[in-house]
Enzyme design. Structure first.
Site, PDB file in Angstrom:
ATOM      1  CG  ASP A  18      -1.793   1.176   1.359  1.00  0.00           C
ATOM      2  OD1 ASP A  18      -2.720   1.270   0.553  1.00  0.00           O
ATOM      3  OD2 ASP A  18      -1.568   2.008   2.260  1.00  0.00           O
ATOM      4  CD  GLU A  31      -2.214   1.842  -3.499  1.00  0.00           C
ATOM      5  OE1 GLU A  31      -3.351   2.125  -3.947  1.00  0.00           O
ATOM      6  OE2 GLU A  31      -1.882   2.060  -2.323  1.00  0.00           O
TER       7      GLU A  31
END
Length: 699
Positions: free
Chosen positions: A405, A434
């Site tokens: 994340d 990400e």
């Protein structure tokens, strides 16, 4: 009540600052540092007027032992305890107190248990133990070196609860173990366990380790089984995922049997470590996706049948992973190491105040994550915590991959070292995340975002250009993409089909491109498309086209659970704390769209069967691919490495005829609205995907 007239902070090994409320300040103040059997003169080097306070920057010439108590005294004999300040963020501090061994936390045997915790700035550390009869004892720990405090208790401590009392910066704090692997409910205590008594995993998959061989399916533990119309016995729990023989209303496979049928190689589980935002016992009153980390190495009790049993949550997760492995399904863990839920009570902040987070020029936490803190992953002991945690999940739970994340908030040195450590463990482990570039300062130069792809070539990135180009702009509800009717960026679509790696368009290799049009974040494809048109039959065709593009492009295909059957979240764009009604996987959609799911399965199998979809380098793409944009805005993609495959992506309902070279046969199509007119001419009448292969070839 704090009645001190001044407040000293150690900012470096030869510098401290004294903050003096203006009402107590005099120009002729002098100060001395007392401690470790020394009295040290302080030389005031700079005076800074802060308005209501004066800040004095002082130098001294002495060795400071951070484990000893020091105080500053002024000429009036007023004293104030010296607290650690900016020193914890200096490079020298990081180097001196860099602990390299992998034994923080507890080490259990039946005869004794060793405890180790890192806090170079504590003046004392005590271990609190609570036995099985709830009797509490306190034990003094001994400082060793490199910031580590140690204690060995000669007794069998299995199932004992423990936590620490640490004296830091004038206060005694109670902290749990940042290296805890088992926990009491609500993260109140860490728990000693015998790891040899946990579920012993038996199965492993045959995944190659090549990212382009992966087909990733993102799912939430709770969402997947919480549908009230379904017969899962363990709804919303780890082991619910692997319950066999669950059927939909129309007797189609559900649960793990459904995953097997889909043919995906990896399931990516949304956060499964201990997080905040839910009630572990009253599981219905609050919902949360889980991006609120509390304990990095402890499974989440919300997903356990008995959160009060520290073994249950461990064993049930292990069993779930093992059953997935038995069916040759790999497990990717969605991890959140860029921030923590509660920055004030995160153990590291109590153990070493000011060390764990990025701060701005005023010493305040930065908030690039949007969660009121950003972990300073480049600091050696935060980096160690992250790497040790990832390796623990591999060793203990046999995790097959990690999705990071907000990876753009983690420094690339940490990610590269982590990647190397994982490769040493197993070449089957994949890593991606990400890669948004989130820092605007020079801090961005060292972060693991897509713009730093050159130094992160073994790590994948979510390709948001793919998403925006195929589906349409995420934050403009009515904006169209190629699959939803906008053909203005068709040149970019061509690049996306080739893994964004032709001539290094975005990435060095196709393996860095995680191709997707939908994930847990933002609107589902179906919900976004409803902002463009209310014609559901049209949306179904467009979404099937977009999903086909994901599965048949070079790179790594990523599918959000339910994407294959047009999942809706009832137009909720950010459902992170919405109800089950919004977030659940609606199994009735499987019945409604089962023919489309069968097509999805066929495309998945076709990709797995053909090496043409596994090209990696720009040179391969230049030599073995060709993309032609037809006048109708349909795209013809020719793949010709060891085989010859032609794929037509048709985004419009305008009827058109195309000529396919001699020797090709239609292998698979997403629609029956076409006619074979002979001599290689096909009349295509609807939105869809058409796959031709040279010669006869079975799926």
């Amino acid at each position: 009540m704090d009645n001190r007239t001044f407040y000293p902070y150690l900012d470096n090994f030869d510098e401290l600052t004294i903050i003096i409320p203006l009402k107590h300040y005099r120009d002729n103040n002098t100060y001395k540092l007392h401690g470790n059997d020394e009295v040290i003169d302080l030389v005031i080097r700079q005076k800074i007027n802060l308005g209501v306070e004066v800040k004095l920057v002082c130098n001294f010439d002495a060795y400071i032992d951070l484990g000893q108590s020091y105080y500053v005294e002024n000429e009036d004999a007023e004293q104030s305890e010296l607290h650690t300040g900016k020193i914890v963020r200096t490079e020298l501090f990081d180097n001196i107190y860099n602990y390299k061994r992998s034994d923080l936390g507890f080490t259990y045997t039946k005869q004794s248990t060793k405890f180790k915790i890192w806090t170079p700035v504590a003046k004392y550390v005590h271990l609190e133990l609570t036995d099985l009869n709830q009797v509490v004892t306190i034990h003094e720990m001994l400082y060793t070196s490199s910031g580590v405090w140690r204690l060995v208790v000669q007794s069998d401590l299995e199932k004992y609860k423990y936590r620490f009392y640490v004296y830091v910066n004038g206060n005694e704090y109670i902290v749990t173990d940042p290296y805890a692997v088992a926990s009491s409910p609500f993260s109140e205590y860490s728990v000693v366990i015998d790891k040899s008594k946990t579920y012993q995993m038996k199965y492993q998959t045959d995944f190659s380790g090549e990212p382009q061989d992966a087909i990733i399916y993102e799912m939430s533990v709770r969402d997947f089984t919480i549908d009230p119309k379904m017969a899962f016995k363990n709804k919303g729990k780890f082991i619910g995922i692997v319950e066999p023989d669950i059927k939909t209303k129309e007797s189609h496979p559900a649960g793990i049997d459904y995953l097997k049928k889909l043919g995906v190689t990896h399931v990516q589980l949304m956060p499964i470590f201990d997080f905040d935002g839910v009630d572990e016992f009253d599981k219905e009153i609050k919902y949360n996706w889980g991006y609120n980390p509390r304990q990095f190495n402890v499974p989440q009790g919300w997903f356990s049948t008995d959160p009060s049993d520290p073994y249950k949550r461990i064993n049930e997760l292990k069993q779930t992973i093992d059953e997935l492995h038995k069916e040759n399904i790999n497990v990717v863990m969605d991890v959140v190491y860029n921030h923590v839920f509660d920055p004030v009570n995160f153990p590291f902040e109590k153990l070493v105040p000011g060390y764990a987070y990025h701060v701005d020029r005023d010493g305040m936490y930065t908030n690039v994550s949007g969660c009121k803190n950003d972990l300073a992953t480049h600091r050696k002991m935060i980096q160690k915590l992250i790497i040790d945690s990832v390796l623990y999940w591999v060793d203990e739970y046999h995790i097959d991959g990690f999705r990071f994340d907000l990876m753009g908030l983690i420094d690339f040195e940490t990610m590269n070292e982590l990647r190397q450590e994982l490769t040493a463990k197993s070449r089957q482990i994949i890593v991606y995340g990400e890669g948004w570039k989130m820092y605007s300062s020079n801090q961005a130069d060292r972060m693991a975002h897509m713009k730093n792809k050159n130094v992160l070539y073994t790590i994948g990135f979510f390709n948001d250009t793919f998403r925006e180009t195929i589906k349409g702009a995420t934050f403009q509800n009515e904006a169209k993409g190629y699959a939803t009717g906008d053909f203005s960026k068709i040149d970019i679509v061509k690049e996306m089909l080739l893994g964004s790696a032709l001539n290094r368009y975005m990435f060095k290799y196709t393996t860095q491109s995680i191709n997707y049009v939908e994930c847990h974040d933002n609107h589902t494809f179906f919900d976004k498309a409803l902002h463009i048109t209310k014609d559901v039959s049209l949306i179904v065709k467009q979404q099937k086209l977009a999903t086909s593009i994901v599965l048949l492009s070079q790179g790594v295909p990523f599918i959000h659970s339910g994407q294959e059957c047009y999942r809706t979240k009832k137009d909720v764009e950010n459902s992170f704390e919405s109800s089950d009604e919004i977030n659940l996987f609606d199994w009735s959609l499987v019945d409604k769209y089962y023919e489309d799911i069968k097509y999805f399965q066929q495309v998945v199998q076709f990709r797995k069967n053909h090496s043409s979809f596994k090209m990696k380098s720009s040179s391969d793409l230049l030599q073995h691919t060709e993309i032609i944009v037809l006048a109708s805005k349909s795209i013809m993609m020719h793949l010709n490495n060891e085989e010859n495959i032609i794929i037509i992506f048709k985004p419009t309902t305008i009827e058109e005829s195309i000529v396919i070279p001699e020797g090709y046969v239609l292998e698979l199509s997403s629609t029956t609205l076409f006619e074979d007119e002979g001599n290689g001419t096909f009349n295509l009448q609807d939105i869809g995907t058409y796959i031709f292969i040279k010669g006869s070839d079975l799926l």
